[in-house]
Write a protein that holds these residues in place. Structure first.
Motif, PDB file in Angstrom:
ATOM      1  N   THR A  45       0.860  -1.250   0.037  1.00 46.67           N
ATOM      2  CA  THR A  45       0.046  -0.022  -0.161  1.00 46.67           C
ATOM      3  C   THR A  45       0.758   1.292  -0.002  1.00 46.67           C
ATOM      4  OG1 THR A  45      -2.004  -1.015   1.342  1.00 46.67           O
ATOM      5  CG2 THR A  45      -1.836   1.418   1.434  1.00 46.67           C
ATOM      6  N   VAL A  46       0.406   2.206  -0.682  1.00 43.93           N
ATOM      7  CA  VAL A  46       1.004   3.655  -0.879  1.00 43.93           C
ATOM      8  C   VAL A  46       0.392   4.503   0.044  1.00 43.93           C
ATOM      9  CG1 VAL A  46       1.842   5.500  -2.314  1.00 43.93           C
ATOM     10  CG2 VAL A  46       1.729   3.077  -3.288  1.00 43.93           C
ATOM     11  N   TYR A  47       1.143   5.111   1.082  1.00 39.04           N
ATOM     12  CA  TYR A  47       0.703   5.767   2.225  1.00 39.04           C
ATOM     13  C   TYR A  47       0.691   7.686   1.737  1.00 39.04           C
ATOM     14  CZ  TYR A  47       0.528   1.622   4.409  1.00 39.04           C
ATOM     15  OH  TYR A  47       0.245   0.153   4.973  1.00 39.04           O
ATOM     16  N   ILE A  48      -0.096   8.197   1.764  1.00 41.40           N
ATOM     17  CA  ILE A  48      -0.128   9.530   1.329  1.00 41.40           C
ATOM     18  C   ILE A  48      -0.371  10.347   2.775  1.00 41.40           C
ATOM     19  CG2 ILE A  48      -1.277  11.604  -0.104  1.00 41.40           C
ATOM     20  CD1 ILE A  48      -0.117   9.266  -1.753  1.00 41.40           C
ATOM     21  N   SER A  61       0.420   6.071 -13.549  1.00 41.03           N
ATOM     22  CA  SER A  61      -0.804   5.143 -13.929  1.00 41.03           C
ATOM     23  C   SER A  61      -1.601   5.103 -12.792  1.00 41.03           C
ATOM     24  CB  SER A  61      -0.241   3.870 -14.574  1.00 41.03           C
ATOM     25  OG  SER A  61       0.225   2.999 -13.789  1.00 41.03           O
ATOM     26  N   MET A  62      -1.122   5.166 -11.638  1.00 44.03           N
ATOM     27  CA  MET A  62      -1.929   5.004 -10.326  1.00 44.03           C
ATOM     28  C   MET A  62      -2.584   3.757 -10.182  1.00 44.03           C
ATOM     29  SD  MET A  62      -3.407   8.922  -9.339  1.00 44.03           S
ATOM     30  CE  MET A  62      -3.250   8.253  -7.584  1.00 44.03           C
ATOM     31  N   GLY A  63      -1.680   2.659 -10.226  1.00 40.86           N
ATOM     32  CA  GLY A  63      -2.181   1.373 -10.166  1.00 40.86           C
ATOM     33  C   GLY A  63      -2.075   0.742  -9.063  1.00 40.86           C
ATOM     34  N   GLN A  87      -6.263   3.636 -11.702  1.00 42.09           N
ATOM     35  CA  GLN A  87      -6.505   2.383 -11.936  1.00 42.09           C
ATOM     36  C   GLN A  87      -6.454   1.306 -11.053  1.00 42.09           C
ATOM     37  OE1 GLN A  87      -4.510   0.957 -15.579  1.00 42.09           O
ATOM     38  NE2 GLN A  87      -3.556   2.926 -16.030  1.00 42.09           N
ATOM     39  N   GLY A  88      -6.004   1.849  -9.626  1.00 41.32           N
ATOM     40  CA  GLY A  88      -6.042   1.044  -8.527  1.00 41.32           C
ATOM     41  C   GLY A  88      -7.156   1.440  -7.542  1.00 41.32           C
ATOM     42  N   THR A  89      -6.741   1.460  -6.154  1.00 41.63           N
ATOM     43  CA  THR A  89      -7.907   1.907  -5.269  1.00 41.63           C
ATOM     44  C   THR A  89      -6.999   3.321  -4.509  1.00 41.63           C
ATOM     45  OG1 THR A  89      -6.800   0.765  -3.309  1.00 41.63           O
ATOM     46  CG2 THR A  89      -8.481  -0.256  -4.988  1.00 41.63           C
ATOM     47  N   PHE A  90      -8.030   3.980  -4.118  1.00 38.92           N
ATOM     48  CA  PHE A  90      -7.793   5.301  -3.452  1.00 38.92           C
ATOM     49  C   PHE A  90      -8.696   5.243  -2.267  1.00 38.92           C
ATOM     50  CE2 PHE A  90      -7.426   9.478  -1.960  1.00 38.92           C
ATOM     51  CZ  PHE A  90      -6.062  10.035  -2.316  1.00 38.92           C
TER      52      PHE A  90
END
Length: 619
Positions: A45-48, A61-63, A87-90
Motif C-alpha cells: 500500500t502507498v501511504y499519502i 498510471s496510479m495502479g 487504475q488501482g484504489t484510493f
C-alpha cells in the motif's frame, strides 16, 4: 528513535487485557516517531501523508492501492494533481482533501475504486468546448463509494458542459455518496451526483447542493441525483435506489427546453429485454423551469433508438419500473414556454416494445404555473403525472404504461389549460391509471416555502403531527409547519428535530442552527446524547449535549475515556496513532483509546491506565 512495535500479520486478534471494561478487538501495527501504519491495509500500500506525496504519484498510471493518512490541502499543487487517472484504489480513510480549484476534476478517470474521501473546494470552468467536470471524477468506470463532495462548480465559458457533483459521466457504480456543493452556469447535462449515467448501480446517494443552469439553444437534462440516465455498451439495465435530493433545481434553457427531475432528469431504456428500476427515492428540493418537469423524474422515455455497428439494438421488452418514490418539493412552470409538469413524473413516453410501470409513488408538493391559461405557452399540470403518451409499436402491440397505487396530496394550480389531481393529459392506448384516488388530508406550500395542511373538507390543521406518506411534519398553532428547530416529543422527554424543509429527522445527522452544531437522530427521531453510532463503516460520537464531536482530541462523557474525531466527525478506530502531545495511543473499534495491557498474541503493549499513552512492550 522509539522502538518499533512489531507488525503481526496474521488474523490473530489483539486482546485487551485491561481497558474500559469491555473486551475489544484491535490490530497491531508498525510505528516509530514519524510513521503510524495500520496492518489492515494490503502489502505494498502507498501511504499519502502530504500534498507533496500525492504529487509524486499523480502523473503515474496510479495502479497501486493508495491510502490518505491525513487531511491535506492541495491548493498550491492543483496544477500537478488535477486530472489523475486511477487504475488501482484510493482510500480517503475518512480524511479530507482541501483546496480543489481550477478547471479540472481531481480525477479525470477512475477505473478502480475511490472510497471514504471528502473533497472541498471551488472549480471555475470557462471552456470553449464540451467537457466533463465532476466534483470527484470527470468519468467513473469503476466504483466510488462513501465519498462526499463539497466542491462548488461554476461554468462560465462559451460552451455548455456536463457536470456531476460526484462524477460527470458514470459507467460504473456509485454507492453512499453525497454532494453538498452548488452547481451553476452554462450546462447541458447536470446531476447532483451524476451528469450522464450509463452505469448499473447508484444506491444510497444524496444531494443537498443547489443546481442552476443558464444555456441557450440547447436542451438541458437536470436531476437532483442524475441528469440523464441512458445506455452505454455493456450495461443493459440500471438500478437507482434509496437516493434523496433536497437541493433546489432551476434554470433557463434560452430557446431550448429542459427535462428536470428531483431525482432523475430523463430515464431511458437501457437494453434488450431488461428491467431497470428506480426505487425508494425522494425529492424535497424545489424545481422551476420550462419543459418536462417532475418531482421525481422529468421524463420517462421508452422510445430511444440505440445503434451498434450501424445496426439498431432491438427493443425486445425493455421495462422501466418506478416504485415507492415521492416528492414534497414545489414545482413551478416558468413563463418562457410550455411545460408538462407532474408531482411524480412530468412525462411518460413509450414507442418501443416494453412497459413503463409507476407504482406506490406520491406527491405532497405544490405545483404552480406562471403562464395561467394561454394560447401560446400551454402548461399541463398533474398531481401525479403531467402527460402519458403511448405511440405504440409498428404492429400496435407490445407497449404499455401503467400507473398504480399512486397519490397526490399536494396543491395543483387549476388556472391552466390542462390540470388534474392525477394525470393531466393522455394520448394513445394500452395505458391504465388504477387505485390513485385520494381523499385524505392535503398540503399546500406557498411560493416562499411556508407549509400548510388541511383536512379533507378544507379546514386548516393546527397543533398536530401529520404524515405525507414520506415525511412527518408538525403543524404549529399558526397553521404552518415547524422548520429548522428542535422541540420536545409529545412524551415530554425526548428531543426531536425538524429540518429546513419541515421534515422530522430520522436516522440522520442534521446541523441544528438553533444550537450551532450537528446532531444525530435515531429511528424514532430522538436525539442521541452520549452515544457512539455507526453509519456504514464509519464511527461517530455524540456527546452529552448531543453535539457530534469533530474537533480532534476529546473526552467521552464518562470522564475516563478519550478519542479523536476528524473534521467530518468520523472517529479514529482500530489503529495506533498519536495523542495531542505526540505520544502513541491505540484507538479501539468504538473510537476509545485503549488503557492498560493489550496484546496481539506475540507482544504485550502497556498503555497508561489514565490516558492510554504507550509506555512500553514485552513478550
Amino acid at each position: 528513535m522509539k522502538r518499533k512495535l512489531v507488525t503481526f500479520l496474521t488474523m490473530t486478534a489483539m486482546v485487551t487485557l485491561f481497558t474500559t471494561g469491555i473486551n475489544e478487538t484491535a490490530y497491531a501495527q508498525t510505528m516509530d516517531e514519524e510513521t503510524v501504519v495500520s496492518q489492515n491495509y494490503a502489502s505494498g500500500t502507498v501511504y499519502i501523508y502530504t500534498a507533496a506525496d500525492l504529487v509524486n504519484h499523480a502523473d503515474t498510471s496510479m495502479g497501486d492501492n493508495y491510502v490518505l493518512m491525513n487531511d491535506i490541502d492541495i491548493s498550491a499543487y492543483m496544477g500537478n494533481i488535477a486530472g489523475m487517472q486511477l487504475q488501482g484504489t484510493f482510500n480517503g480513510n475518512g480524511h479530507i482533501i482541501y483546496g480543489i480549484n481550477g478547471d479540472k476534476s481531481l480525477f479525470s478517470y477512475n477505473l478502480g475504486r475511490i472510497s471514504n474521501l471528502t473533497v472541498v473546494g471551488n472549480l471555475q470552468v470557462n471552456s470553449a468546448s464540451f467537457i466533463d467536470i465532476g466534483g470527484i471524477a470527470a468519468t467513473n468506470t469503476g466504483t466510488i463509494e462513501d465519498c462526499v463532495s463539497q466542491v462548488n462548480i461554476t461554468s462560465g465559458g462559451s460552451s455548455n458542459i456536463r457536470v456531476g457533483g460526484v462524477a460527470a459521466t458514470n459507467v460504473g457504480d456509485i454507492y453512499r455518496c453525497k454532494n453538498e456543493g452548488y452547481i451553476s452556469g452554462n450546462i447541458s447535462e447536470v446531476g447532483g451526483i451524476i451528469g450522464l449515467n450509463g452505469g448499473t448501480n447508484v444506491v444510497d446517494c444524496e444531494n443537498t447542493g443547489a443546481i442552476s443552469f443558464t444555456t441557450s439553444n440547447c436542451h438541458v437534462y437536470a436531476g437532483g441525483i442524475i441528469g440523464d440516465e441512458t445506455r452505454f455498451s455493456g450495461n443493459t439495465q440500471f438500478s437507482i435506489e434509496n437516493c434523496k435530493n433536497s437541493g433546489d433545481i432551476s434554470g433557463d434553457a434560452g430557446n431550448g427546453a429542459a427535462t428536470i427531475g428531483g431525482v432523475i432528469g430523463e430515464a431511458t431504456r437501457k437494453g434488450d429485454n431488461s428491467t431497470s428500476s428506480i426505487k425508494n427515492c425522494t425529492n424535497a428540493g424545489n424545481i422551476s423551469g420550462t419543459g418536462s418537469l417532475g418531482g421525481v423524474i422529468g421524463n420517462i422515455n421508452r422510445g430511444n433508438s440505440y445503434m451498434q455497428n450501424g445496426v439498431e439494438i432491438p427493443s425486445g421488452g425493455d421495462n422501466i419500473v418506478v416504485e415507492g418514490c415521492g416528492n414534497s418539493g414545489n414545482i413551478t412552470a416558468k413563463k418562457s414556454g410550455s411545460s408538462s409538469v407532474g408531482g411524480v413524473f412530468g412525462g411518460a413516453v413509450i414507442s418501443k416494445t416494453g412497459t413503463i410501470y409507476v407504482k406506490g409513488c406520491g406527491n405532497s408538493g405544490s405545483i404552480y404555473s406562471e403562464n395561467g391559461r394561454s394560447d401560446v405557452n400551454i402548461d399541463v399540470l398533474g398531481g401525479i403525472g403531467g402527460a402519458m403518451n403511448n405511440f405504440g409499436t409498428e404492429d400496435g402491440t407490445g407497449s404499455y404504461v401503467y400507473v398504480e397505487n399512486c397519490y397526490n396530496r399536494g396543491y395543483v394550480d387549476d388556472n391552466v389549460n390542462y390540470s388534474s389531481d392525477q394525470i393531466a393529459n393522455t394520448s394513445g392506448s394500452n395505458m391504465a391509471v388504477t387505485n390513485c384516488q385520494y381523499t385524505g388530508n392535503r398540503f399546500k406550500t406557498d411560493a416562499d416555502g411556508t407549509i400548510h395542511a388541511y383536512y379533507p373538507d378544507g379546514t386548516p390543521i393546527y397543533n398536530q403531527f401529520i404524515f405525507d406518506g414520506y415525511f412527518t411534519y408538525y403543524i404549529q398553532a399558526d397553521g404552518t409547519a415547524m422548520k429548522d428547530n428542535l422541540t420536545y416529543h409529545p412524551d415530554g422527554t425526548h428531543i426531536i428535530c425538524f429540518d429546513e424543509k419541515g421534515h422530522e429527522v430520522f436516522m440522520d445527522f442534521y446541523y441544528c442552527s438553533k444550537v450551532g452544531y450537528t446532531c444525530y437522530f435515531d429511528s424514532l427521531g430522538y436525539i442521541y446524547k452520549d452515544q457512539i453510532t455507526f453509519v456504514g463503516n464509519k464511527t461517530y460520537y455524540l456527546n452529552a449535549n448531543g453535539k457530534m464531536e469533530n474537533s480532534g482530541w476529546f473526552q467521552f462523557a464518562n470522564g475516563m475515556d478519550y478519542g479523536y474525531a476528524n473534521a467530518d466527525g468520523t472517529l479514529k478506530t482500530n489503529q495506533f496513532s498519536y495523542d495531542p502531545w505526540g505520544r502513541i495511543v491505540f484507538y479501539h473499534w468504538n473510537g476509545m483509546v485503549a488503557r492498560g495491557l493489550i496484546t496481539d498474541g506475540v507482544y504485550y503493549y502497556n498503555m497508561d491506565t489514565t490516558d492510554g499513552h504507550y509506555l512500553g512492550s514485552f513478550q
